[in-house]
Design an enzyme around this catalytic site. Structure first.
Site, PDB file in Angstrom:
ATOM      1  N   CYS A  88      -5.046   2.128   8.400  1.00  0.00           N
ATOM      2  CA  CYS A  88      -5.329   1.835   6.998  1.00  0.00           C
ATOM      3  C   CYS A  88      -6.197   2.964   6.451  1.00  0.00           C
ATOM      4  O   CYS A  88      -7.316   3.185   6.944  1.00  0.00           O
ATOM      5  CB  CYS A  88      -6.037   0.490   6.881  1.00  0.00           C
ATOM      6  SG  CYS A  88      -6.354   0.052   5.161  1.00  0.00           S
ATOM      7  N   GLY A  89      -5.675   3.670   5.456  1.00  0.00           N
ATOM      8  CA  GLY A  89      -6.391   4.835   4.917  1.00  0.00           C
ATOM      9  C   GLY A  89      -7.604   4.433   4.100  1.00  0.00           C
ATOM     10  O   GLY A  89      -8.717   4.931   4.331  1.00  0.00           O
ATOM     11  N   CYS A 231      -3.533   3.796  -1.670  1.00  0.00           N
ATOM     12  CA  CYS A 231      -2.984   3.512  -0.341  1.00  0.00           C
ATOM     13  C   CYS A 231      -2.908   4.783   0.522  1.00  0.00           C
ATOM     14  O   CYS A 231      -2.034   5.641   0.307  1.00  0.00           O
ATOM     15  CB  CYS A 231      -1.614   2.846  -0.427  1.00  0.00           C
ATOM     16  SG  CYS A 231      -1.107   2.136   1.159  1.00  0.00           S
ATOM     17  N   GLY A 232      -3.793   4.864   1.490  1.00  0.00           N
ATOM     18  CA  GLY A 232      -3.850   6.074   2.328  1.00  0.00           C
ATOM     19  C   GLY A 232      -2.612   6.265   3.177  1.00  0.00           C
ATOM     20  O   GLY A 232      -2.081   7.382   3.281  1.00  0.00           O
ATOM     21  N   THR A 233      -2.135   5.174   3.794  1.00  0.00           N
ATOM     22  CA  THR A 233      -0.939   5.320   4.626  1.00  0.00           C
ATOM     23  C   THR A 233       0.302   5.509   3.734  1.00  0.00           C
ATOM     24  O   THR A 233       1.240   6.220   4.108  1.00  0.00           O
ATOM     25  CB  THR A 233      -0.778   4.116   5.579  1.00  0.00           C
ATOM     26  OG1 THR A 233      -0.873   2.898   4.828  1.00  0.00           O
ATOM     27  CG2 THR A 233      -1.838   4.124   6.658  1.00  0.00           C
TER      28      THR A 233
END
Ligand code: PYC
Length: 308
Positions: A88-89, A231-233
């Site tokens: 999770c980013g 959203c990092g991912t």
């Protein structure tokens, strides 16, 4: 009464609940095995920590663990209202800022063991955190799905630590006043995609143009909550698609804006051009919102959370 020590933060509006003490004892071993143990034997903790009445559908939990890989400083397992995340980013940025708030970290590099690989975070003196994420790639280009009530939708399937279906989208403006129709659309797309050959994809990312960044997104998470951050991912998956299409050069900056207007910066380096695998880096910051203890009262009928 048992208690769980937590620190809450948000990253671009998306909350992270870091569990410092009192969480489940998952024992030793690689983090993917510990995640399995969490799911099979201690799932009630997940629900108690992030679900109502103590939490909400939006909260992402982060269990701080001892790392397994020798080169790592800490280990983290992320979870949400319905299950577990590979990576999770926004949560990684929240964890680093939270640990710095407690005086447990100083600016510099932190290697993090996760169930899907090693992530390297760098805390800068100004509070921004860059996250060198796990290898990311596009699995399938221009996949068309027949979405009941919508029609044919075409997008890319890509991995950025979680699985995403990325759709360039201009049917509904990507703004917060449209969260309900956007959620409905993304959920229908996900169900159709899962039924039509991609059962592992549990995040849908709708992307569009914006004057204030290179792209704006609306990301629907596995439990039907939308990501308040970019959203990092999901940004990592987007970078993998841009790299594969030759639309973003190695090292070139990408700015990804969320439906709230919060922004992550990103760039990538090739790991394997032929295979289309990249090493993405995303950057953002977080703010601590609470330092608290969750109380587990055995007389409380909702002690272990309300499960959907
Ligand atoms: O930032 O990677 C992320 C993320 C995944 C789900 C919610 N946020």
């Amino acid at each position: 009464m048992d208690s769980i020590r937590i620190l809450d933060s948000h990253t671009g509006g998306e909350p992270t609940r870091l569990v410092l003490e009192g969480g489940p004892d998952l024992g030793e071993g690689p983090l993917d095995q510990r995640l399995r143990r969490f799911r099979e034997r201690f799932d009630a903790f997940r629900s108690a920590i992030v679900n109502e009445p103590r939490g909400s559908d939006v909260i992402v939990g982060a269990l701080l663990c001892k790392p397994h890989r020798e080169e790592c400083d800490i280990g983290v397992i992320f979870f949400n209202n319905v299950g577990y995340l590979g990576m999770c980013g926004h949560g990684t940025i929240g964890v680093i800022v939270s640990l710095a708030h407690l005086g447990m970290l100083k600016p510099g590099v932190v290697k993090i063991d996760t169930p899907v690989g090693v992530v390297e975070a760098q805390l800068r003196p100004d509070g921004f955190v860059s996250v060198a994420n796990v290898p990311s790639y596009r699995k399938a280009r221009a996949v068309s799905v027949d979405v009941p009530g919508v029609g044919v939708v075409t997008g890319d399937v890509a991995y950025g630590g979680n699985w995403f279906f990325l759709v360039e989208h201009d049917r509904i403006p990507l703004q917060v006043s449209n969260v309900e129709p956007l959620t409905d659309l993304a959920w229908r797309i996900r169900q159709a995609l899962n039924a039509q050959g991609y059962p592992d994809v549990d995040h849908v990312e709708l992307l569009g143009a914006t004057p204030t960044a290179r792209s704006r997104n609306f990301v629907l998470c596995p439990g039907k909550a939308y990501d308040r951050s970019p959203c990092g991912t999901g940004t990592s998956a987007k970078l993998a698609c841009l790299a594969a299409d030759g639309k973003l050069a190695e090292g070139e900056e990408w700015t990804q804006e969320s439906v709230l207007g919060s922004v992550f910066k990103g760039h990538y380096r090739w790991l394997d051009r032929e295979q289309g695998t990249i090493a993405p880096t995303i950057m953002g910051t977080a703010h601590v919102t609470a330092d608290a203890k969750l109380l587990l009262d055995p007389k409380d009928p909702f002690c272990w959370g309300i499960r959907g």
